[in-house]
Design a protein around this motif. Sequence first.
Motif, PDB file in Angstrom:
ATOM      1  N   ILE A 122       0.846  -1.272  -0.163  1.00 34.66           N
ATOM      2  CA  ILE A 122      -0.099   0.163  -0.052  1.00 34.66           C
ATOM      3  C   ILE A 122       0.804   1.321   0.139  1.00 34.66           C
ATOM      4  CG2 ILE A 122      -1.790   1.431   1.164  1.00 34.66           C
ATOM      5  CD1 ILE A 122      -2.490  -1.524   2.560  1.00 34.66           C
ATOM      6  N   MET A 123       0.664   2.343  -0.924  1.00 39.74           N
ATOM      7  CA  MET A 123       1.163   3.501  -0.876  1.00 39.74           C
ATOM      8  C   MET A 123       0.342   4.861  -0.712  1.00 39.74           C
ATOM      9  SD  MET A 123       4.483   3.162  -1.890  1.00 39.74           S
ATOM     10  CE  MET A 123       5.104   4.522  -2.403  1.00 39.74           C
ATOM     11  N   VAL A 124       0.824   5.754  -0.043  1.00 45.54           N
ATOM     12  CA  VAL A 124       0.208   6.861  -0.046  1.00 45.54           C
ATOM     13  C   VAL A 124       0.643   7.686  -1.191  1.00 45.54           C
ATOM     14  CG1 VAL A 124      -0.281   8.664   1.283  1.00 45.54           C
ATOM     15  CG2 VAL A 124      -0.176   6.791   2.361  1.00 45.54           C
ATOM     16  N   VAL A 125      -0.235   8.033  -2.058  1.00 44.11           N
ATOM     17  CA  VAL A 125      -0.129   9.031  -3.123  1.00 44.11           C
ATOM     18  C   VAL A 125      -1.048  10.181  -3.155  1.00 44.11           C
ATOM     19  CG1 VAL A 125       0.282   9.216  -5.689  1.00 44.11           C
ATOM     20  CG2 VAL A 125       0.557   6.838  -4.399  1.00 44.11           C
ATOM     21  N   ALA A 126      -0.683  11.487  -2.925  1.00 40.62           N
ATOM     22  CA  ALA A 126      -1.200  12.675  -2.983  1.00 40.62           C
ATOM     23  C   ALA A 126      -0.679  13.808  -3.279  1.00 40.62           C
ATOM     24  CB  ALA A 126      -1.836  12.746  -1.519  1.00 40.62           C
ATOM     25  N   ASN A 127      -1.704  14.557  -3.995  1.00 38.41           N
ATOM     26  CA  ASN A 127      -1.384  16.174  -3.851  1.00 38.41           C
ATOM     27  C   ASN A 127      -1.953  16.851  -2.840  1.00 38.41           C
ATOM     28  OD1 ASN A 127      -0.811  18.781  -4.974  1.00 38.41           O
ATOM     29  ND2 ASN A 127      -2.779  18.826  -6.308  1.00 38.41           N
ATOM     30  N   LEU A 128      -0.910  16.889  -1.801  1.00 38.37           N
ATOM     31  CA  LEU A 128      -1.328  17.172  -0.574  1.00 38.37           C
ATOM     32  C   LEU A 128      -2.001  18.881  -0.359  1.00 38.37           C
ATOM     33  CD1 LEU A 128       1.472  15.794   1.477  1.00 38.37           C
ATOM     34  CD2 LEU A 128      -0.893  14.897   1.273  1.00 38.37           C
ATOM     35  N   PRO A 129      -3.086  18.907   0.520  1.00 37.33           N
ATOM     36  CA  PRO A 129      -3.263  20.481   0.765  1.00 37.33           C
ATOM     37  C   PRO A 129      -2.228  21.135   1.451  1.00 37.33           C
ATOM     38  CG  PRO A 129      -4.537  18.928   2.185  1.00 37.33           C
ATOM     39  CD  PRO A 129      -3.545  17.943   1.263  1.00 37.33           C
ATOM     40  N   TYR A 130      -1.740  21.893   0.945  1.00 34.94           N
ATOM     41  CA  TYR A 130      -0.505  22.757   1.404  1.00 34.94           C
ATOM     42  C   TYR A 130      -0.452  23.237   2.838  1.00 34.94           C
ATOM     43  CZ  TYR A 130       1.647  21.842  -3.160  1.00 34.94           C
ATOM     44  OH  TYR A 130       2.057  21.427  -4.370  1.00 34.94           O
ATOM     45  N   TYR A 131      -1.710  23.829   3.239  1.00 33.86           N
ATOM     46  CA  TYR A 131      -2.011  24.172   4.685  1.00 33.86           C
ATOM     47  C   TYR A 131      -1.508  23.286   5.787  1.00 33.86           C
ATOM     48  CZ  TYR A 131      -6.394  22.256   5.665  1.00 33.86           C
ATOM     49  OH  TYR A 131      -7.576  21.522   5.725  1.00 33.86           O
ATOM     50  N   VAL A 132      -1.604  22.026   5.617  1.00 33.10           N
ATOM     51  CA  VAL A 132      -1.436  20.978   6.728  1.00 33.10           C
ATOM     52  C   VAL A 132      -0.391  19.914   6.051  1.00 33.10           C
ATOM     53  CG1 VAL A 132      -3.444  20.763   7.987  1.00 33.10           C
ATOM     54  CG2 VAL A 132      -3.617  19.818   5.890  1.00 33.10           C
ATOM     55  N   THR A 133       0.539  19.980   5.252  1.00 31.56           N
ATOM     56  CA  THR A 133       1.370  18.885   4.896  1.00 31.56           C
ATOM     57  C   THR A 133       2.136  18.108   5.690  1.00 31.56           C
ATOM     58  OG1 THR A 133       2.793  20.800   4.093  1.00 31.56           O
ATOM     59  CG2 THR A 133       1.640  19.550   2.295  1.00 31.56           C
ATOM     60  N   THR A 134       2.601  19.082   6.494  1.00 38.16           N
ATOM     61  CA  THR A 134       3.428  18.427   7.674  1.00 38.16           C
ATOM     62  C   THR A 134       2.653  17.328   8.499  1.00 38.16           C
ATOM     63  OG1 THR A 134       5.070  20.160   7.342  1.00 38.16           O
ATOM     64  CG2 THR A 134       5.441  18.614   9.167  1.00 38.16           C
ATOM     65  N   PRO A 135       1.605  17.917   9.277  1.00 41.51           N
ATOM     66  CA  PRO A 135       0.844  17.240  10.007  1.00 41.51           C
ATOM     67  C   PRO A 135       0.428  15.906   9.435  1.00 41.51           C
ATOM     68  CG  PRO A 135       0.091  19.474  10.368  1.00 41.51           C
ATOM     69  CD  PRO A 135       1.188  19.434   9.141  1.00 41.51           C
ATOM     70  N   ILE A 136       0.067  16.093   8.234  1.00 45.36           N
ATOM     71  CA  ILE A 136      -0.490  14.921   7.408  1.00 45.36           C
ATOM     72  C   ILE A 136       0.628  13.669   7.213  1.00 45.36           C
ATOM     73  CG2 ILE A 136      -1.679  13.759   5.423  1.00 45.36           C
ATOM     74  CD1 ILE A 136      -2.979  16.542   4.901  1.00 45.36           C
ATOM     75  N   ILE A 137       1.684  13.984   6.826  1.00 41.39           N
ATOM     76  CA  ILE A 137       2.894  13.412   6.649  1.00 41.39           C
ATOM     77  C   ILE A 137       3.388  12.607   8.031  1.00 41.39           C
ATOM     78  CG2 ILE A 137       5.295  13.093   5.926  1.00 41.39           C
ATOM     79  CD1 ILE A 137       4.852  15.053   3.920  1.00 41.39           C
ATOM     80  N   LEU A 138       3.573  13.401   8.928  1.00 39.56           N
ATOM     81  CA  LEU A 138       3.762  12.885  10.227  1.00 39.56           C
ATOM     82  C   LEU A 138       2.737  11.963  11.037  1.00 39.56           C
ATOM     83  CD1 LEU A 138       5.519  15.989  11.867  1.00 39.56           C
ATOM     84  CD2 LEU A 138       6.635  13.888  11.289  1.00 39.56           C
ATOM     85  N   LYS A 139       1.772  12.395  10.624  1.00 37.15           N
ATOM     86  CA  LYS A 139       0.458  11.472  11.216  1.00 37.15           C
ATOM     87  C   LYS A 139       0.730  10.050  10.509  1.00 37.15           C
ATOM     88  CE  LYS A 139      -4.274  10.502  10.645  1.00 37.15           C
ATOM     89  NZ  LYS A 139      -5.349   9.706  11.971  1.00 37.15           N
ATOM     90  N   LEU A 140       0.733  10.107   9.097  1.00 40.10           N
ATOM     91  CA  LEU A 140       0.584   8.820   8.547  1.00 40.10           C
ATOM     92  C   LEU A 140       2.129   7.912   8.804  1.00 40.10           C
ATOM     93  CD1 LEU A 140      -0.646  10.100   5.142  1.00 40.10           C
ATOM     94  CD2 LEU A 140      -1.810   8.778   6.953  1.00 40.10           C
TER      95      LEU A 140
END
Length: 292
Positions: A122-140
Amino acid sequence: MTKDIATPIRTKEIMKKYGFSFKKSLGQNFLIDPNILVNIVEHAGLTKEHGAIEVGPGIGALTEHLARATKKVVSFEIDQRLLPILEDTLSPYENVKILHSDVLKADVKETINEEFSGVEDIMVVANLPYYVTTPIILKLLTENLPIKGMVVMLQKEVAERIAAKPGSKTYGSLSIAIQYYTQAETVMIVPKTVFMPQPNVDSAVIKLMKLDKPAVEVIDEEFFFLVTRSSFAQRRKTILNNLTSQLPDGKLKKDDILTALSKAQIEPTRRGESLSIPEFGALADALYPYFH
Ligand code: SAM
């Protein structure tokens, strides 16, 4: 094959049909160049054996490329207005599931258990919403999910900080937080012109492949991260000064900090940006007894 969603004409058509307007506060910058999407999917190394998790499908530009390339796609979208649009644009694909949810609040592990049984890669593949990139990456990364890695679009400046090596100006606690779990590499620099609307900053695609085990073995992960954050509190200060001013009772424990630095073979006059992850690991372990 159906017409790509990610073209300027089709995107405008979809927006008009649904009277959709972009919400800047949700980081809505949609991709309008299919070539970029093909490249992202290639960098993720996806096959029909893979599952893909996407954060923020928007109107489905990347989602449809993931649907074509993988066995199954699960996408988390926070904006309810996009749900009927996605149902329409992604109707040709039977292997896509859209979840109306804020990914930061979602139980991603449970979603994986429910949606990806029998899918190992399983891969996470996304064009992330820039206002929350770091919290999303760290959570995952910190939730110990059964994922192989991530290929995500984000602000170029953040990508540089994530992939930075010791000695570079952009190396800091974020580089260490991410490289503790992954092999990090910037794989593409992306111009503003491939988005609608165009963001204010340049973008990049970063590939983060999870390591079999963390980059360094430490006594206490939380304390290791406290030491790294403290060491970069003021970039121009020496490691000794940052640690004494940032660690709890650091000023009182200056002699202990000096002893620990010596044990870890780190000169007290060095700056945080010169320390490798193994050096931070040795330092955190040497400091640990004095702070517990
Ligand atoms: N994937 C689409 C594309 O490439 O064209 C859209 C990408 S756009 C940069 C980011 C998307 O993330 C938007 O659709 C936005 O509504 C969604 N989003 C923002 N915050 C979110 C959150 N916390 N959880 C899930 N989705 C979110």
